[in-house]
Structure formats: structure tokens, C-alpha cells
Scaffold this active site. Structure first.
Site, PDB file in Angstrom:
ATOM      1  CG  HIS A   1      -1.833   1.131   1.342  1.00 11.01           C
ATOM      2  ND1 HIS A   1      -3.171   1.072   1.009  1.00 11.01           N
ATOM      3  CD2 HIS A   1      -1.633   2.414   1.765  1.00 11.01           C
ATOM      4  CE1 HIS A   1      -3.737   2.245   1.216  1.00 11.01           C
ATOM      5  NE2 HIS A   1      -2.822   3.086   1.675  1.00 11.01           N
ATOM      6  CD  GLU A   2       1.438   3.727   3.683  1.00  3.50           C
ATOM      7  OE1 GLU A   2       1.709   4.770   3.042  1.00  3.50           O
ATOM      8  OE2 GLU A   2       0.382   3.583   4.325  1.00  3.50           O
TER       9      GLU A   2
ATOM     10  CG  HIS B   1       0.244   6.267  -0.768  1.00  6.40           C
ATOM     11  ND1 HIS B   1      -0.817   6.847  -1.419  1.00  6.40           N
ATOM     12  CD2 HIS B   1      -0.296   5.641   0.321  1.00  6.40           C
ATOM     13  CE1 HIS B   1      -1.940   6.582  -0.774  1.00  6.40           C
ATOM     14  NE2 HIS B   1      -1.650   5.851   0.279  1.00  6.40           N
TER      15      HIS B   1
ATOM     16  CG  HIS C   1       0.668   8.574  -7.367  1.00  5.36           C
ATOM     17  ND1 HIS C   1      -0.652   8.679  -6.951  1.00  5.36           N
ATOM     18  CD2 HIS C   1       0.750   9.391  -8.456  1.00  5.36           C
ATOM     19  CE1 HIS C   1      -1.303   9.495  -7.753  1.00  5.36           C
ATOM     20  NE2 HIS C   1      -0.475   9.946  -8.668  1.00  5.36           N
TER      21      HIS C   1
END
Length: 599
Positions: A391-392, A395, A398
């Protein structure tokens, strides 16, 4: 790492720590930037009343503004992340406070810029932008100012509204003091019959207890406690609704909803369509809850039964090195270049891996434009931590692509799209695990993990969004709202979203009173939209759809160069239509079908 004793920061191997030295090699460099930023802030005043004189003056002012902001971002990120390493370190507490103060000074010194730009004739401004390529990086910034021009007040009115800021923040501040400081919950008996104080932090753990008596006691105790503050909480919440209406009316919007969506240039129809589409598919939610009821062996499913795990936890010990390998393999559909950068992040000081005394809890990805992104987490040797890592890093990747491909003024992406990359990574990890694991119990655990996330993010957040739309609409219509009204509205929504095959306990009617997000109005719908968009993008990538990966990487690389809906549309998902939500719910249904066969 030993789980028995929490280590000090200096006891953790450096290979498991992020390298903040990549931002500042030493704190002398930080101090140099601090002094440079202070000087730059003082120079901003020199551009006042000059922005409308000619294109050169405006361009020079914007260059100075963004260069100053870039330094300030670097200062603040470094100081805050140093503090997060060990919050008891007074040196970095002070450094963080100094950076925060400087940001406030910058905001105050530059507050004249937007109102002054709006004094420039629109056609003149557009001509300047067209003639001078130096404005290219500010095109989105200037377009946004012009788009919102009808809602910007005169300088005198803007000043009055700014002065009212603290008063407008009062409802949220009062709620926070009630909810975080003053409210006290009773003791209940745990599974062993021991008296334990109920706290907000322990509440979910109690609701996950296998002892139904503990779940029910915690549920009733929590909402009975909020019920004793019902009138104060209702008055505080309604004051926040009226504050939003005051601001939207003052800025000449048709509603608080329209005002809240305007910043992302999202039409009210998108919000309404989300609610409408989810409501049309609530049968999927009902079917999942029925599966839960059967799996738990209950004659009646109550509201305090919807969080307890009904799939046995799996004892998968996954060390950090294995987790990195697992995530990298799961994300291989995103292409070799993506994986190359991902592995660089794993090994080049992006990640602060393990918990230590004083370290900020939870997980996040952050950073500044001038270096690689960073990830903070507290890795445990379990599957949940593997999902957190995926998940992290979503980010982080991105941010990496945005910063690499966009100039500073266009690199920052909006909250609306922030959860897309992280959720897509989790979806790819889910599918990878299901493709590689045959064990029945483990498959059931992984599928249920996905379904619970979907239930909480899409169905629950949409219910929240509908509640907000209703209560803000009542205020707009001039309907008096009391605690009884609020509870009735919220109770009826729970009945609608959970169906007839579950007992909607009367206590749940008070749940609205404890949701902090309701003080950031019309925010939660973004979670549901983001999850749905990620599902559609992941499906295209997993199905090998032509161009899907390239479009997704382009989306990651676009930063804030356009509005969120347009960026997602170019990536291949149109969130202004029902399709992404329909496709996400189709995936949900397929997982419910498989889980039904596994348990």
C-alpha cells in the site's frame, strides 16, 4: 527483530532505516535553507501591487513564490520526519515547530497574490500566458484561479472571512476536545472476566472478540456514553453544518456540497451517481452479511457482530526480506521499469521499517520534491504488514513518477486520486497470493481481507456520504436538526445499507456523533471513488488489456497537471459514470462466491 522488548532507535540496523541524509546531509545545511527561506519570505512583500503591471513582474513573483515554497517543503518534511523517528527527541520537536512557524509566515506574507491576480483583466492574463512559455508550469494554477473567480470575494471581504477562520474552526475543535479529551468510557469485563476500561483504541479490538458478550458490552457501553453527550454533540455537529452553509453562501455556491467538490472540479452529479450506483448494488452487501451470519452460526446478526473475524487467522510468518520479494512479484504486471524502481526503493533508504521507542505509529508515505519519497511503517512478520508495505509503496511510486515527470508546481497530486495507486497495489497483491496459494484456510483469509476492506471503503463510506448529503440538504432547506432527527436519519440509513437480515440495534443511531470525518465535509466519498477506480484499473492490467499499463504509468506521472477526473479518464477509468463502481462490485461478488465455497 524481537517482539518482546521495543528497541531504542540506535539499536536498529541502519539498513532498516530511511536515509533522511538524502534531504540534508547535515543540519547545518538545514539551517542554511532556513535562513534562505526567511529572507525569501520577507522579499515576497516586494511584489505587492506589482503583479498586474506586466507579464514579467507576475512571472517573477510566481517563480519566487514557488521557489520559496519548495525550500519550505524540504525544511518541514525533514524536520517532521526526524521528529517521527522518535517523538521524545526535543531537538526535533523544536526543529519541527520552527518549520511550522515559517510555513504560517509564508502563508500570511503571500496571501495577497491570488486576489491581486484576479484584478488583472482575464483576456490580458490569458494573453500573457499564451505569449510567454515561462507561464507553462503555472497554467494549471492560473486556470484554477480563473475558474474559481466567481467565488473569490473582494480583498476586504476575503480578509473578514480569513479573520473568521478560527471561529469557523470552532465546531471541529470543540468536537475534538469532547471526543479526544473529555469523554470517558466505563469499564467492561474482557474474555477472562477482568475489568478493563473501554477506550476508543480498544473498541475495535473488543468488537473483534470471539466472546459475543464482550462485543455486545463494548458496543452498548460506547454508544450509551456518546448518548449521554447527545445534545452537546448534536449542537456541535449542526454548528459545523451551518458553518459550511455560511461559507458556501458567502462564496456564492449553490450548496455546501457544490462548494466542497469545487476544489477538485468535480460535479455534484458524480457524488450523486456514486450513492445511486452503490444503492442499486446493496444486494451484494446483504449477501456478504448473510454469509457472515451463517459462518458465525448465529440466529441473529447484530451490529456488534459485523467486525468479528469469521475466517480463522492464518499463522503466516513472513520476514521483511520475504515481504519485499512477495510485493515485487505481485507488482510485476506493472512492468520491468516499475519493478526496477520499486526494488531501488526497497534498498536505497526509502523505508523506515521497524518500530522503536518513541516512533510515530501507523504508516505513511511522504517526502519532498527534491529527493526520492519515503515510507514509515512498523513491520511485523505477518501478512497484514505485507499489505501495508504494498500500500505505502503504491503512494511512494506515485510520488516518484509525479516528481520525476512534472515540474514542481505541477507535481503534487490531489487527495481525490491519492488512494488509487495504493489500493491498486493491494488488489494486485491479493490476486498474486490467490494465484500462488492453494491452502484453503489461507485463501479464505486473503479473500476475506479484501472483502472487509471493500465493505469498509465502498459501502460504509458511501453510507457516510449519503448521510452528509441528507443533513447538509436539511440545513439548506431551513429544516431544524436535533439529535433526534440526526439519529433517525442515521438509523434509517443503517437499515438500508445493511438489509433486513441483520438486527439494526438502536444504539447505532448515535454513531454519527463519533465520526471525525464529518467535520471535513464531503470528504469520505473520495475513498469509495478511489477504491472503485483502482479496481477498474487493476482489472485492465490483470486482463492484459492493450495499453492499460502504459496508461496507468502515465497517470502516476501526471501529478497535479490536470483535474482528478480528467487524469483518471486518461488512465482508462471514467469515474463520472457508474462503470467503475459496477466493475468493483462485480469483483466483490466473485470473491463472495469463492469465500462461500471455502468456509
Amino acid at each position: 527483530m524481537s517482539n518482546n522488548v521495543l528497541p531504542r532507535r540506535d539499536e536498529i540496523d541502519n539498513k532498516f532505516k530511511w536515509k533522511l541524509e538524502d534531504i540534508y546531509s547535515n543540519e547545518g545545511k538545514w539551517e542554511e535553507d532556513y535562513q534562505a527561506a526567511k529572507s525569501a519570505i520577507s522579499e515576497i512583500e516586494g511584489y505587492r501591487d506589482r503583479l498586474s503591471s506586466d507579464a514579467h513582474e507576475l512571472l517573477e513573483a510566481l517563480n519566487h513564490y514557488y521557489e520559496t515554497q519548495r525550500i519550505l517543503e524540504r525544511l518541514f518534511v525533514y524536520a517532521r520526519m526526524r521528529k517521527d523517528e522518535d517523538n521524545s527527541n526535543s531537538k526535533y520537536q523544536a526543529l519541527s515547530d520552527r518549520a511550522q512557524t515559517l510555513l504560517v509566515e509564508f502563508g500570511s506574507a503571500s496571501s495577497y497574490i491570488v486576489p491581486e491576480i484576479l484584478t488583472i483583466d482575464e483576456e490580458v492574463l490569458k494573453g500573457w500566458v499564451k505569449e510567454d512559455r515561462g507561464f507553462d508550469v503555472y497554467r494549471q494554477f492560473l486556470n484554477e484561479i480563473l475558474r474559481e473567480k466567481a467565488h473569490v470575494l473582494s480583498p476586504e471581504e476575503e480578509q473578514i472571512l480569513a479573520m473568521a477562520g478560527e471561529v469557523c474552526d470552532a465546531p471541529a475543535q470543540i468536537f475534538s476536545m469532547i471526543n479526544d479529551a473529555d469523554i470517558k468510557f466505563p469499564h467492561i469485563k474482557d474474555e477472562d472476566g477482568e475489568e478493563v476500561e473501554l477506550t476508543k483504541g480498544r473498541y475495535i479490538a473488543f468488537l473483534e472478540s470471539k466472546d459475543r458478550r464482550v462485543r455486545e458490552d463494548a458496543f452498548r457501553a460506547l454508544y450509551d456514553t456518546y448518548g449521554k453527550q447527545r445534545n452537546t454533540l448534536a449542537t456541535t455537529f449542526v454548528s459545523n453544518l451551518k458553518k459550511d452553509m455560511f461559507i458556501s453562501n458567502t462564496r456564492r455556491y449553490n450548496s455546501s456540497l457544490e462548494a466542497a467538490l469545487s476544489g477538485d472540479n468535480v460535479k455534484v452529479e458524480v457524488y450523486d451517481r456514486l450513492i445511486e450506483t452503490v444503492e442499486d448494488n446493496l444486494g451484494s452487501m446483504y449477501r456478504y452479511l448473510d454469509l457472515r451470519k451463517r459462518a458465525l452460526g448465529l440466529d441473529e446478526l447484530h451490529m456488534y457482530d459485523i467486525y468479528v473475524p469469521f475466517v480463522e487467522d492464518v499463522d503466516m510468518k513472513i520476514c521483511y526480506e520475504e515481504a519485499k520479494d512477495m510485493v515485487a512479484k505481485a507488482l510485476e504486471p506493472l512492468g520491468e521499469k516499475y519493478i526496477e524502481i520499486l526494488k531501488e526503493g526497497f534498498d536505497a533508504g526509502w523505508i523506515d521499517t521497524y518500530e522503536n521507542i518513541g516512533k510515530t505509529s501507523g504508516a505513511y508515505s511522504w517526502g519532498c520534491y527534491d529527493t526520492h519519497p519515503y515510507v514509515l511503517m512498523s513491520y511485523q512478520d505477518n501478512l497484514n504488514s505485507v499489505f501495508t508495505l504494498a500500500h505505502e509503496m503504491g503512494h511512494a511510486m506515485h510520488s516518484y513518477h509525479s516528481n520525476k515527470n512534472q515540474p514542481y508546481p505541477l507535481a503534487g497530486y490531489r487527495i481525490f486520486v491519492a488512494e488509487v495507486a495504493s489500493t491498486l497495489n493491494e488488489i494486485l497483491l491479493t490476486h498474486y497470493l490467490l494465484d500462488t496459494i492453494d491452502d484453503r484456510a489461507t485463501r479464505a483469509y486473503i479473500i476475506n481481507n479484501y472483502l472487509e476492506g471493500f465493505k469498509g471503503t465502498v459501502f460504509r463510506q458511501t453510507m457516510f456520504a449519503e448521510f452528509e448529503r441528507i443533513v447538509h440538504g436539511e440545513i439548506l432547506a431551513g429544516t431544524p436538526l436535533t439529535c433526534e432527527n440526526l439519529c433517525s436519519i442515521y438509523y434509517d440509513l443503517n437499515k438500508k445499507y445493511h438489509g433486513d437480515n441483520i438486527v439494526i440495534d438502536k444504539e447505532i443511531a448515535m454513531e454519527w456523533a463519533r465520526i471525525p470525518h464529518f467535520y471535513s465535509s464531503f470528504y469520505v466519498y473520495k475513498y469509495a471513488i478511489g477504491f472503485s477506480a483502482a479496481s477498474t484499473l487493476a482489472k485492465g492490467i490483470l486482463d492484459g488489456k492493450e495499453g492499460a499499463v502504459d496508461q496507468y504509468i502515465e497517470f502516476l506521472s501526471s501529478g497535479g497537471s490536470d483535474y482528478p477526473v480528467e487524469l483518471l479518464k486518461r488512465a482508462g477509468v471514467d469515474v463520472s459514470t457508474p462503470r467503475p463502481i459496477d466493475e468493483a462490485i462485480d469483483m466483490f461478488d466473485k470473491f463472495v462466491d469463492e469465500l462461500d465455497l471455502l468456509i
